[in-house]
Design a protein around this motif. Structure first.
Motif, PDB file in Angstrom:
ATOM      1  N   ASN A   1       9.296 -29.044  19.714  1.00 19.64           N
ATOM      2  CA  ASN A   1       8.656 -29.773  20.809  1.00 19.64           C
ATOM      3  C   ASN A   1       9.557 -29.698  22.036  1.00 19.64           C
ATOM      4  O   ASN A   1      10.387 -30.569  22.264  1.00 19.64           O
TER       5      ASN A   1
ATOM      6  N   SER B   1      11.249 -32.612  23.743  1.00 18.02           N
ATOM      7  CA  SER B   1      10.306 -33.655  24.142  1.00 18.02           C
ATOM      8  C   SER B   1      10.533 -34.964  23.406  1.00 18.02           C
ATOM      9  O   SER B   1      10.475 -36.041  23.992  1.00 18.02           O
ATOM     10  N   ARG B   2      10.777 -34.875  22.120  1.00 21.30           N
ATOM     11  CA  ARG B   2      10.889 -36.068  21.287  1.00 21.30           C
ATOM     12  C   ARG B   2      12.106 -36.916  21.641  1.00 21.30           C
ATOM     13  O   ARG B   2      11.990 -38.139  21.778  1.00 21.30           O
TER      14      ARG B   2
END
Length: 116
Positions: free
Chosen positions: A29, A99-100
């Protein structure tokens, strides 16, 4: 474990071209990816980056000469360096933001040397 593997650096004459690649593993991600460079005695600077939405931006010094792109399926980012100048000589680093976690990850760097 996140790993960023870079390739494509080398020695080229002024006006020549190179294509840098950065392949990320252990991360799925990605928020954004970018290329930075650091010349001897200077601070690391942003060369170009590309967001998850596909937006790109470039340092003024490379606009019109460098192109950043990505292949999401391969988790790979590219930097096409055209019309190279001696001032482009530096170690180029791949950077990925997840992203996380929003954490930054760095590659080991690849040397680009442009001779006159």
């Amino acid at each position: 474990q996140v790993q960023l593997v870079e390739s494509g650096g080398g020695l080229v004459q002024s006006g020549g071209s190179l294509r840098l690649s950065c392949t990320a593993s252990g991360i799925y991600n990605i928020y954004r990816m970018g290329w930075y460079r650091q010349a001897p005695g200077k601070q690391r600077e942003l060369v170009a980056d590309i967001t998850s939405g596909g937006s790109t931006n470039y340092a003024d010094s490379v606009k019109g000469r460098f192109t950043i792109s990505r292949d999401n399926a391969k988790n790979t980012m590219y930097l096409q360096l055209n019309s190279l100048k001696p001032e482009d000589t530096a170690v180029y680093y791949c950077n990925v933001r997840e992203s996380r976690t929003y954490l930054n990850y760095w590659g080991q760097g690849t040397q680009v040397t442009v001779s006159s």
